[in-house]
Design a protein around this motif. Sequence first.
Motif, PDB file in Angstrom:
ATOM      1  N   GLU A 180       0.827  -1.220   0.000  1.00 34.50           N
ATOM      2  CA  GLU A 180       0.000   0.000   0.000  1.00 34.50           C
ATOM      3  C   GLU A 180       0.854   1.260   0.000  1.00 34.50           C
ATOM      4  O   GLU A 180       0.454   2.286  -0.555  1.00 34.50           O
ATOM      5  N   GLY A 235       5.594  -6.054   0.622  1.00 33.73           N
ATOM      6  CA  GLY A 235       4.227  -6.572   0.629  1.00 33.73           C
ATOM      7  C   GLY A 235       3.613  -6.536  -0.769  1.00 33.73           C
ATOM      8  O   GLY A 235       4.279  -6.201  -1.753  1.00 33.73           O
ATOM      9  N   GLY A 236       2.324  -6.882  -0.825  1.00 41.35           N
ATOM     10  CA  GLY A 236       1.658  -6.935  -2.126  1.00 41.35           C
ATOM     11  C   GLY A 236       0.252  -6.378  -2.125  1.00 41.35           C
ATOM     12  O   GLY A 236      -0.474  -6.495  -3.105  1.00 41.35           O
ATOM     13  N   GLY A 237      -0.128  -5.756  -0.998  1.00 42.25           N
ATOM     14  CA  GLY A 237      -1.520  -5.303  -0.821  1.00 42.25           C
ATOM     15  C   GLY A 237      -1.964  -4.222  -1.793  1.00 42.25           C
ATOM     16  O   GLY A 237      -3.156  -3.938  -1.881  1.00 42.25           O
ATOM     17  N   PHE A 283      -2.726  -7.474  -4.883  1.00 44.83           N
ATOM     18  CA  PHE A 283      -3.627  -8.566  -4.488  1.00 44.83           C
ATOM     19  C   PHE A 283      -3.367  -9.009  -3.063  1.00 44.83           C
ATOM     20  O   PHE A 283      -2.224  -9.015  -2.614  1.00 44.83           O
ATOM     21  N   GLY A 308      -5.486 -17.511  -4.146  1.00 47.26           N
ATOM     22  CA  GLY A 308      -5.441 -16.070  -3.871  1.00 47.26           C
ATOM     23  C   GLY A 308      -4.149 -15.675  -3.169  1.00 47.26           C
ATOM     24  O   GLY A 308      -3.547 -14.639  -3.481  1.00 47.26           O
ATOM     25  N   ASP A 309      -3.724 -16.494  -2.208  1.00 43.45           N
ATOM     26  CA  ASP A 309      -2.473 -16.187  -1.510  1.00 43.45           C
ATOM     27  C   ASP A 309      -1.279 -16.298  -2.461  1.00 43.45           C
ATOM     28  O   ASP A 309      -0.329 -15.525  -2.363  1.00 43.45           O
ATOM     29  N   GLY A 339      -1.240 -13.151  -4.213  1.00 42.26           N
ATOM     30  CA  GLY A 339      -0.681 -12.117  -3.325  1.00 42.26           C
ATOM     31  C   GLY A 339       0.836 -12.203  -3.276  1.00 42.26           C
ATOM     32  O   GLY A 339       1.538 -11.183  -3.344  1.00 42.26           O
ATOM     33  N   MET A 340       1.353 -13.417  -3.177  1.00 38.27           N
ATOM     34  CA  MET A 340       2.821 -13.574  -3.122  1.00 38.27           C
ATOM     35  C   MET A 340       3.455 -13.134  -4.442  1.00 38.27           C
ATOM     36  O   MET A 340       4.518 -12.514  -4.452  1.00 38.27           O
ATOM     37  N   GLY A 392       6.934 -13.479   0.032  1.00 40.44           N
ATOM     38  CA  GLY A 392       6.639 -13.778   1.436  1.00 40.44           C
ATOM     39  C   GLY A 392       7.516 -14.900   1.940  1.00 40.44           C
ATOM     40  O   GLY A 392       8.704 -14.987   1.610  1.00 40.44           O
ATOM     41  N   ASN A 421       4.540 -19.622   1.617  1.00 41.41           N
ATOM     42  CA  ASN A 421       3.386 -20.443   1.987  1.00 41.41           C
ATOM     43  C   ASN A 421       2.141 -19.578   2.161  1.00 41.41           C
ATOM     44  O   ASN A 421       2.243 -18.445   2.616  1.00 41.41           O
ATOM     45  N   PHE A 446      -1.688 -18.421   3.707  1.00 40.70           N
ATOM     46  CA  PHE A 446      -2.239 -18.127   5.037  1.00 40.70           C
ATOM     47  C   PHE A 446      -1.263 -17.334   5.908  1.00 40.70           C
ATOM     48  O   PHE A 446      -1.393 -17.338   7.128  1.00 40.70           O
ATOM     49  N   LEU A 447      -0.287 -16.701   5.264  1.00 37.19           N
ATOM     50  CA  LEU A 447       0.670 -15.892   6.027  1.00 37.19           C
ATOM     51  C   LEU A 447       0.715 -14.497   5.411  1.00 37.19           C
ATOM     52  O   LEU A 447       0.119 -14.252   4.380  1.00 37.19           O
ATOM     53  N   THR A 494       3.251 -10.722   4.849  1.00 39.11           N
ATOM     54  CA  THR A 494       4.635 -10.256   4.749  1.00 39.11           C
ATOM     55  C   THR A 494       5.105  -9.650   6.079  1.00 39.11           C
ATOM     56  O   THR A 494       6.297  -9.448   6.244  1.00 39.11           O
ATOM     57  N   THR A 515       6.671 -12.610   7.397  1.00 36.67           N
ATOM     58  CA  THR A 515       7.920 -12.780   6.650  1.00 36.67           C
ATOM     59  C   THR A 515       9.008 -11.872   7.228  1.00 36.67           C
ATOM     60  O   THR A 515      10.159 -12.303   7.402  1.00 36.67           O
TER      61      THR A 515
HETATM   62  N1  UDP Z   1       1.098 -13.897   1.303  1.00 40.67           N
HETATM   63  C1  UDP Z   1       1.115 -15.253   1.614  1.00 40.67           C
HETATM   64  N2  UDP Z   1       2.178 -15.768   2.308  1.00 40.67           N
HETATM   65  C2  UDP Z   1       3.226 -15.013   2.735  1.00 40.67           C
HETATM   66  C3  UDP Z   1       3.187 -13.621   2.465  1.00 40.67           C
HETATM   67  C4  UDP Z   1       2.126 -13.092   1.747  1.00 40.67           C
HETATM   68  O1  UDP Z   1       0.196 -15.982   1.267  1.00 40.67           O
HETATM   69  O2  UDP Z   1       4.158 -15.545   3.353  1.00 40.67           O
HETATM   70  C5  UDP Z   1       0.023 -13.355   0.457  1.00 40.67           C
HETATM   71  C6  UDP Z   1      -1.265 -13.024   1.210  1.00 40.67           C
HETATM   72  O3  UDP Z   1      -2.353 -13.277   0.368  1.00 40.67           O
HETATM   73  C7  UDP Z   1      -1.104 -11.547   1.449  1.00 40.67           C
HETATM   74  C8  UDP Z   1      -0.465 -11.089   0.154  1.00 40.67           C
HETATM   75  O4  UDP Z   1       0.455 -12.146  -0.143  1.00 40.67           O
HETATM   76  O5  UDP Z   1      -2.326 -10.886   1.685  1.00 40.67           O
HETATM   77  C9  UDP Z   1       0.251  -9.783   0.186  1.00 40.67           C
HETATM   78  O6  UDP Z   1       1.017  -9.668   1.373  1.00 40.67           O
HETATM   79  P1  UDP Z   1       0.590  -8.646   2.537  1.00 40.67           P
HETATM   80  O7  UDP Z   1      -0.885  -8.674   2.751  1.00 40.67           O
HETATM   81  O8  UDP Z   1       1.427  -8.934   3.730  1.00 40.67           O
HETATM   82  O9  UDP Z   1       1.021  -7.257   1.891  1.00 40.67           O
HETATM   83  P2  UDP Z   1       1.016  -5.779   2.521  1.00 40.67           P
HETATM   84  O10 UDP Z   1      -0.171  -5.637   3.418  1.00 40.67           O
HETATM   85  O11 UDP Z   1       2.270  -5.648   3.300  1.00 40.67           O
HETATM   86  O12 UDP Z   1       0.997  -4.871   1.332  1.00 40.67           O
END
Ligand code: UDP
Length: 239
Positions: free
Chosen positions: A15, A52-54, A57, A72-73, A76-77, A133, A136, A138-139, A141, A144
């Motif tokens: 973000e 991150g990737g928010g 996705f 979906g995860d 996101g990764m 990330g 895996n 369900f986690l 960043t 991470t």
């Molecule tokens: N994600 C995941 N495993 C990880 C890290 C991230 O599955 O080890 C996926 C998850 O869907 C997450 C998305 O990647 O919502 C983006 O990461 P995050 O939400 O942490 O991004 P940020 O909020 O920092 O932009």
Amino acid sequence: MSIAYRRVILKLSGEALAGSQGYGIDPAIMGRIAGEIGQIADKGVSLGVVVGGGNLFRGAWLEKQGTDRVVGDHMGMLATVMNGLALGEALKARGVNATVLSATPIPEVCESFTQRTALAAMERPGVTVFVAGIGNPFLTTDTTAAMRAAEMSADVIVKATNVDGVYTADPRKDPMARRYDRISFDEVIAKGLAVMDTAAFALARDNRIPIIIFSIHEPGALQAVLEGTGVYTLVDPGA
Ligand code: UDP
């Protein structure tokens, strides 16, 4: 002022890269943030950035729209990979050496993460960018960042957010909300404050790694925070 930390893991949310659009990568913001990150590396700090990737996705959002959570995860990764590649290029454009390491091997795209490759990269001048990330579902960043900080024996996790610290209440809703300068891990739990997600917080606490929360939107804040002069909250394992 000098930076007291030898090795730092910076968590940069997706973000933060989106700017006012709320989506995608704003080139001007990416450029400014890359410049600030590069300045820290130029000072000889061993710096890793977990991206991150928010801004693209998140698995949890996609699940609400009907996508399988695990798929979906993975999306996101993969979003974090795109952000990390963009950060790597922005750093290189500023003359800063950048190594992008992916937790999920995609050798045509970037190098793969192992603790050994990462430690070697962290010893070189420049910035190590951690993407995909932990690899895996369900986690997050945040988790991470805590994991990489423990694996790299970092002195601190610095979490760049939209808010300049941890508050007694949501400062956007409560005008009486007060920012903590320093708070213990136990107090964060007792007061139910949101600092990082639970898994990330537990990892940092168990490994006694301090967490700094600050706003990346304030130009120059990253360096000021690391020098101890900026506006931030320190979650202190020694407090
Ligand atoms: N994600 C995941 N495993 C990880 C890290 C991230 O599955 O080890 C996926 C998850 O869907 C997450 C998305 O990647 O919502 C983006 O990461 P995050 O939400 O942490 O991004 P940020 O909020 O920092 O932009």
